[in-house]
Design a protein around this motif. Structure first.
Motif, PDB file in Angstrom:
ATOM      1  N   GLU A  67      -2.679   3.004  -9.208  1.00  0.00           N
ATOM      2  CA  GLU A  67      -1.603   3.994  -7.820  1.00  0.00           C
ATOM      3  C   GLU A  67      -1.457   3.391  -7.194  1.00  0.00           C
ATOM      4  OE1 GLU A  67      -6.141   6.785  -7.477  1.00  0.00           O
ATOM      5  OE2 GLU A  67      -5.531   5.221  -5.397  1.00  0.00           O
ATOM      6  N   VAL A  68      -0.841   1.687  -6.390  1.00  0.00           N
ATOM      7  CA  VAL A  68      -0.141   1.019  -5.534  1.00  0.00           C
ATOM      8  C   VAL A  68       0.672   1.070  -6.843  1.00  0.00           C
ATOM      9  CG1 VAL A  68       0.184  -0.935  -4.852  1.00  0.00           C
ATOM     10  CG2 VAL A  68      -1.886   0.088  -4.012  1.00  0.00           C
ATOM     11  N   ALA A  69       0.758   0.687  -7.260  1.00  0.00           N
ATOM     12  CA  ALA A  69       2.393   0.364  -8.537  1.00  0.00           C
ATOM     13  C   ALA A  69       2.274   1.923  -8.524  1.00  0.00           C
ATOM     14  CB  ALA A  69       1.717   0.619 -10.120  1.00  0.00           C
ATOM     15  N   LEU A  70       2.347   3.808  -8.975  1.00  0.00           N
ATOM     16  CA  LEU A  70       2.721   4.588  -8.824  1.00  0.00           C
ATOM     17  C   LEU A  70       3.635   4.738  -7.905  1.00  0.00           C
ATOM     18  CD1 LEU A  70      -0.160   6.841 -10.921  1.00  0.00           C
ATOM     19  CD2 LEU A  70       2.993   5.783 -11.464  1.00  0.00           C
ATOM     20  N   VAL A  71       2.813   4.884  -6.236  1.00  0.00           N
ATOM     21  CA  VAL A  71       3.528   5.003  -4.962  1.00  0.00           C
ATOM     22  C   VAL A  71       4.652   3.671  -4.943  1.00  0.00           C
ATOM     23  CG1 VAL A  71       3.322   4.555  -2.642  1.00  0.00           C
ATOM     24  CG2 VAL A  71       1.469   5.723  -3.896  1.00  0.00           C
ATOM     25  N   MET A  72       4.773   2.922  -5.405  1.00  0.00           N
ATOM     26  CA  MET A  72       5.925   2.093  -5.446  1.00  0.00           C
ATOM     27  C   MET A  72       6.908   2.626  -6.548  1.00  0.00           C
ATOM     28  SD  MET A  72       4.676  -1.653  -4.391  1.00  0.00           S
ATOM     29  CE  MET A  72       3.832  -2.325  -3.296  1.00  0.00           C
ATOM     30  N   LEU A  73       6.718   2.714  -7.102  1.00  0.00           N
ATOM     31  CA  LEU A  73       7.694   3.216  -8.729  1.00  0.00           C
ATOM     32  C   LEU A  73       8.907   4.906  -7.796  1.00  0.00           C
ATOM     33  CD1 LEU A  73       5.635   1.645 -11.299  1.00  0.00           C
ATOM     34  CD2 LEU A  73       7.842   0.888 -10.509  1.00  0.00           C
ATOM     35  N   MET A  74       7.542   5.153  -8.096  1.00  0.00           N
ATOM     36  CA  MET A  74       7.630   6.957  -7.282  1.00  0.00           C
ATOM     37  C   MET A  74       8.398   6.658  -6.030  1.00  0.00           C
ATOM     38  SD  MET A  74       6.961   8.946  -9.669  1.00  0.00           S
ATOM     39  CE  MET A  74       7.757  10.417  -8.841  1.00  0.00           C
ATOM     40  N   ALA A  75       8.860   5.652  -5.063  1.00  0.00           N
ATOM     41  CA  ALA A  75       9.749   5.298  -3.859  1.00  0.00           C
ATOM     42  C   ALA A  75      10.419   5.056  -4.458  1.00  0.00           C
ATOM     43  CB  ALA A  75       9.294   4.632  -3.034  1.00  0.00           C
ATOM     44  N   TYR A  76      10.268   3.924  -5.498  1.00  0.00           N
ATOM     45  CA  TYR A  76      11.686   3.196  -5.755  1.00  0.00           C
ATOM     46  C   TYR A  76      12.721   4.354  -6.697  1.00  0.00           C
ATOM     47  CZ  TYR A  76      15.097  -0.124  -8.607  1.00  0.00           C
ATOM     48  OH  TYR A  76      15.969  -0.764  -8.237  1.00  0.00           O
ATOM     49  N   THR A 119      -4.453  -1.565   1.078  1.00  0.00           N
ATOM     50  CA  THR A 119      -3.886  -2.186   0.027  1.00  0.00           C
ATOM     51  C   THR A 119      -1.989  -1.775  -0.106  1.00  0.00           C
ATOM     52  OG1 THR A 119      -5.476  -2.687  -0.916  1.00  0.00           O
ATOM     53  CG2 THR A 119      -2.519  -2.512  -2.078  1.00  0.00           C
ATOM     54  N   THR A 120      -1.691  -0.272   0.362  1.00  0.00           N
ATOM     55  CA  THR A 120      -0.234   0.255   0.312  1.00  0.00           C
ATOM     56  C   THR A 120       0.568   0.029   1.452  1.00  0.00           C
ATOM     57  OG1 THR A 120      -0.828   1.746  -1.046  1.00  0.00           O
ATOM     58  CG2 THR A 120       1.071   2.166  -0.231  1.00  0.00           C
ATOM     59  N   LYS A 121      -0.876   0.035   2.263  1.00  0.00           N
ATOM     60  CA  LYS A 121      -0.091   0.136   3.392  1.00  0.00           C
ATOM     61  C   LYS A 121       0.294  -1.774   4.593  1.00  0.00           C
ATOM     62  CE  LYS A 121      -1.310   1.146   8.686  1.00  0.00           C
ATOM     63  NZ  LYS A 121      -2.648   1.453   9.080  1.00  0.00           N
ATOM     64  N   HIS A 122      -0.417  -2.715   3.988  1.00  0.00           N
ATOM     65  CA  HIS A 122      -0.481  -4.143   4.412  1.00  0.00           C
ATOM     66  C   HIS A 122       1.281  -4.587   3.201  1.00  0.00           C
ATOM     67  CE1 HIS A 122      -3.311  -4.353   7.053  1.00  0.00           C
ATOM     68  NE2 HIS A 122      -4.577  -3.990   6.408  1.00  0.00           N
ATOM     69  N   ALA A 123       1.112  -3.693   2.124  1.00  0.00           N
ATOM     70  CA  ALA A 123       2.159  -4.199   0.946  1.00  0.00           C
ATOM     71  C   ALA A 123       3.862  -3.869   1.748  1.00  0.00           C
ATOM     72  CB  ALA A 123       1.474  -3.378  -0.570  1.00  0.00           C
ATOM     73  N   PHE A 124       3.392  -2.592   2.191  1.00  0.00           N
ATOM     74  CA  PHE A 124       4.898  -2.378   2.508  1.00  0.00           C
ATOM     75  C   PHE A 124       5.149  -2.711   3.433  1.00  0.00           C
ATOM     76  CE2 PHE A 124       4.726   1.753  -0.275  1.00  0.00           C
ATOM     77  CZ  PHE A 124       5.452   1.827  -1.569  1.00  0.00           C
ATOM     78  N   ALA A 125       3.813  -2.851   4.587  1.00  0.00           N
ATOM     79  CA  ALA A 125       3.916  -3.733   6.052  1.00  0.00           C
ATOM     80  C   ALA A 125       4.740  -4.856   5.585  1.00  0.00           C
ATOM     81  CB  ALA A 125       3.071  -3.872   6.678  1.00  0.00           C
ATOM     82  N   THR A 126       4.312  -5.973   4.456  1.00  0.00           N
ATOM     83  CA  THR A 126       4.286  -7.147   3.777  1.00  0.00           C
ATOM     84  C   THR A 126       5.538  -7.049   3.116  1.00  0.00           C
ATOM     85  OG1 THR A 126       2.412  -7.608   3.695  1.00  0.00           O
ATOM     86  CG2 THR A 126       4.105  -9.070   2.760  1.00  0.00           C
ATOM     87  N   LEU A 127       6.055  -6.673   2.330  1.00  0.00           N
ATOM     88  CA  LEU A 127       7.707  -6.350   1.939  1.00  0.00           C
ATOM     89  C   LEU A 127       8.732  -5.736   2.843  1.00  0.00           C
ATOM     90  CD1 LEU A 127       7.001  -4.000  -0.812  1.00  0.00           C
ATOM     91  CD2 LEU A 127       7.706  -6.416  -1.024  1.00  0.00           C
ATOM     92  N   SER A 128       8.223  -5.189   3.901  1.00  0.00           N
ATOM     93  CA  SER A 128       9.370  -4.971   5.259  1.00  0.00           C
ATOM     94  C   SER A 128       9.880  -5.982   6.068  1.00  0.00           C
ATOM     95  CB  SER A 128       8.820  -4.040   5.950  1.00  0.00           C
ATOM     96  OG  SER A 128      10.360  -3.778   6.710  1.00  0.00           O
ATOM     97  N   PHE A 129       8.306  -6.736   6.366  1.00  0.00           N
ATOM     98  CA  PHE A 129       8.704  -8.164   7.405  1.00  0.00           C
ATOM     99  C   PHE A 129       9.631  -8.788   6.689  1.00  0.00           C
ATOM    100  CE2 PHE A 129       8.355 -11.900   8.233  1.00  0.00           C
ATOM    101  CZ  PHE A 129       7.783 -12.537   9.674  1.00  0.00           C
ATOM    102  N   ILE A 130       9.083  -9.560   4.942  1.00  0.00           N
ATOM    103  CA  ILE A 130       9.894 -10.028   4.734  1.00  0.00           C
ATOM    104  C   ILE A 130      11.442  -9.618   4.147  1.00  0.00           C
ATOM    105  CG2 ILE A 130      10.054 -11.159   2.051  1.00  0.00           C
ATOM    106  CD1 ILE A 130       6.911 -11.323   1.914  1.00  0.00           C
ATOM    107  N   ALA A 131      11.246  -8.754   3.521  1.00  0.00           N
ATOM    108  CA  ALA A 131      13.246  -7.998   3.900  1.00  0.00           C
ATOM    109  C   ALA A 131      14.010  -8.490   4.932  1.00  0.00           C
ATOM    110  CB  ALA A 131      13.679  -5.968   3.371  1.00  0.00           C
ATOM    111  N   GLU A 132      13.429  -7.764   6.170  1.00  0.00           N
ATOM    112  CA  GLU A 132      14.295  -8.120   7.635  1.00  0.00           C
ATOM    113  C   GLU A 132      14.019  -9.575   7.868  1.00  0.00           C
ATOM    114  OE1 GLU A 132      11.720  -6.235  10.509  1.00  0.00           O
ATOM    115  OE2 GLU A 132      12.200  -4.210  10.262  1.00  0.00           O
ATOM    116  N   THR A 133      13.148 -10.623   7.289  1.00  0.00           N
ATOM    117  CA  THR A 133      13.379 -11.812   7.825  1.00  0.00           C
ATOM    118  C   THR A 133      14.127 -12.645   6.685  1.00  0.00           C
ATOM    119  OG1 THR A 133      10.868 -11.931   8.303  1.00  0.00           O
ATOM    120  CG2 THR A 133      12.484 -13.995   7.331  1.00  0.00           C
ATOM    121  N   PHE A 134      14.702 -12.171   5.436  1.00  0.00           N
ATOM    122  CA  PHE A 134      16.081 -12.482   4.389  1.00  0.00           C
ATOM    123  C   PHE A 134      16.868 -12.060   4.459  1.00  0.00           C
ATOM    124  CE2 PHE A 134      17.745 -11.612   1.065  1.00  0.00           C
ATOM    125  CZ  PHE A 134      18.670 -12.630   0.570  1.00  0.00           C
TER     126      PHE A 134
END
Length: 237
Positions: free
Chosen positions: A155-164, A203-218
């Motif tokens: 489910e998490v993979a599908l959510v991310m892949l559909m967004a991409y 899982t989806t909420k924390h995954a997107f929050a983590t990816l967002s924070f990493i992207a902003e930091t980078f």
């Protein structure tokens, strides 16, 4: 997934006023200022399209630092305004810059201006509808697809892949990827969110929050390191 949608849509007209109309005002102001400043400094040979591109680029403001100071729970109204303005501002700037690629400033008349405005509206509306369509498609796929049910990983993979997928479709169709992903995320957080299990939601909420924070930091690290590149300063001087 992080923004409170009720506050966002409740203040949508105000956000649009700041994000879209304000960006257009900044675009014209910066473009005219660039023409005046660069003509006095005698920096190269730039035409009108270059100055308009400069105005479109510099009219995009970054609200990330401001959002880090604000608290969404303590100041929901101000947070929604700043967040929404930042997203709409970025999307408007990108769409405006893409519309300028097909704009010929040497032949300015009423028809050319109407074509430019039509191209701008086409990119904005098409990107919005593509994001909404992809978000609704993701909700339908996750609800009906048997292999993705009751499996957090899938489910998490599908959510991310559909967004991409929404971003890839926007790029393939020469639309605005950021605007498409934004509206796709809003639709997914409202419809797709309710078609997954509770563990997948967390899982989806924390995954997107983590990816967002990493992207902003980078991004901040990359910009800071690039600004301190001595070789580029030597070349510029």
């Amino acid at each position: 997934f992080q923004v409170k949608k009720k506050q966002f849509f409740r203040n949508f007209m105000t956000i649009t006023l700041f994000g879209a109309v304000g960006t257009m005002m900044s675009f014209f102001t910066i473009s005219l200022a660039a023409i005046a400043i660069f003509s006095r400094m005698n920096i190269g040979t730039l035409d009108v399209s270059d100055f308009l591109a400069i105005g479109a680029i510099f009219s995009a403001t970054d609200s990330v630092c401001t959002l880090q100071v604000l608290n969404q729970d303590e100041t929901p109204f101000l947070y929604s305004l700043v967040f929404g303005e930042g997203v709409v501002n970025d999307a408007t700037s990108v769409v405006l810059f893409n519309a300028l690629q097909n704009f010929d400033p040497n032949q300015i008349d009423a028809i050319v201006i109407l074509k430019f405005l039509g191209n701008f509206c086409y990119l904005f509306v098409s990107s919005t509808f593509l994001g909404v369509f992809t978000g609704l498609l993701s909700a339908y796929v996750i609800k009906k697809l048997y292999i993705g049910r009751h499996s957090t990983d899938r489910e998490v993979a599908l959510v991310m892949l559909m967004a991409y997928l929404s971003y890839m479709l926007a790029e393939l169709l020469d639309l605005s990827g950021i605007l498409t992903v934004f509206f796709c995320g809003i639709v997914m957080s409202h419809y797709t969110w309710h078609n997954v299990t509770e563990s997948s939601r967390v899982t989806t909420k924390h995954a997107f929050a983590t990816l967002s924070f990493i992207a902003e930091t980078f991004l901040f690290l990359y910009v800071g390191m690039d600004a301190l590149d001595i070789e580029k300063w030597k070349f510029a001087s």
